[in-house]
Scaffold this motif. Structure first.
Motif, mmCIF file in Angstrom:
data_model
loop_
_atom_site.group_PDB
_atom_site.id
_atom_site.type_symbol
_atom_site.label_atom_id
_atom_site.label_comp_id
_atom_site.label_asym_id
_atom_site.label_seq_id
_atom_site.Cartn_x
_atom_site.Cartn_y
_atom_site.Cartn_z
ATOM 1 N N ILE A 85 0.920 -1.272 0.021
ATOM 2 C CA ILE A 85 0.040 0.037 -0.138
ATOM 3 C C ILE A 85 0.870 1.262 0.144
ATOM 4 N N GLN A 108 -5.908 1.813 -2.457
ATOM 5 C CA GLN A 108 -6.058 0.562 -2.834
ATOM 6 C C GLN A 108 -4.770 -0.417 -2.780
ATOM 7 N N PRO A 109 -4.803 -1.452 -2.447
ATOM 8 C CA PRO A 109 -3.348 -2.359 -2.478
ATOM 9 C C PRO A 109 -2.864 -2.394 -4.027
ATOM 10 N N THR A 161 -3.198 -8.674 0.529
ATOM 11 C CA THR A 161 -2.528 -7.409 1.006
ATOM 12 C C THR A 161 -3.664 -6.605 2.083
ATOM 13 N N LYS A 162 -4.724 -6.389 1.699
ATOM 14 C CA LYS A 162 -5.948 -5.722 2.448
ATOM 15 C C LYS A 162 -5.703 -6.373 3.820
ATOM 16 N N THR A 163 -5.965 -7.561 3.893
ATOM 17 C CA THR A 163 -6.172 -8.288 5.108
ATOM 18 C C THR A 163 -4.807 -8.119 5.990
ATOM 19 N N PHE A 185 -10.899 1.076 2.244
ATOM 20 C CA PHE A 185 -9.972 1.310 1.433
ATOM 21 C C PHE A 185 -10.900 2.308 0.064
#
Length: 186
Positions: A85, A108-109, A161-163, A185
């Motif tokens: 990120i 956003q990732p 990546t979000k997690t 996000f």
């Protein structure tokens, strides 16, 4: 038997002569490299790497021409892909603070990079490559890099990546004294 006694002294003399000449006239080689390193650009990077995928790919790359036999190379390619990120995209408008609540709207990732690990990749086998082996191996590595990048885009690396962003950033913000932390996000 008499032939052996006639040839044996000559054979011993030949071997002794070889060792004498190879030790007396050994060729010493030295390698010298001179480098002139120049830093061309310095960039500030605010990308937070949150996940790294280590990938293996077995690739058989073939080159067909009209006048030469089909050449092929078998590679075992090691690669890595990193999801991140870009924290430099966060502005004051992305952060809302209200008493003990913090809401941060993250960018956003993205896939930071996908690269081949040439040190751990191996050329396993080549067939009929002869004088074009270096070019064939180079073509194979480029094909592997494109294929791995395409497969990484299809994978769940951005979801992971979000997690990981939530798992890493939420405790940091809570540590600043905010009891209620909400990360979203764009």
């Amino acid at each position: 038997m008499s032939v052996i006694f006639r040839v044996l002294p000559w054979l011993i003399l030949l071997v002794a002569g070889y060792f004498f000449i190879s030790k007396k006239f050994s060729i010493n080689t030295s390698v010298e490299s001179k480098h002139q390193l120049l830093v061309e650009k310095i960039e500030a990077i605010g990308k937070l790497e949150l996940v790294r995928y280590q990938i293996s790919d077995v690739l058989e790359h073939k080159n067909k021409t009209d006048f030469l036999p089909e050449a092929s190379v078998l590679l075992i390619v090691k690669a890595e892909a990193v999801g991140c990120i870009d924290l430099t995209k966060i502005t004051k408008d992305n952060i809302e603070i209200d008493a003990d609540t913090a809401v941060v709207n993250l960018p956003q990732p993205e896939i930071c990079y996908v690269k081949i690990d040439h040190k751990n990749s191996k050329v396993y086998d080549t067939k009929m490559a002869f004088f074009r082996e270096a070019g064939l191996v180079d073509e194979a590595y480029k094909a592997a890099e494109k294929h791995v990048a395409a497969e990484v885009k299809k994978s769940d690396i951005l979801v992971q990546t979000k997690t990981n962003a939530l798992n890493v950033l939420k405790p940091i913000i809570e540590g600043l004294g905010y009891k209620n932390v909400k990360l979203t996000f764009d």
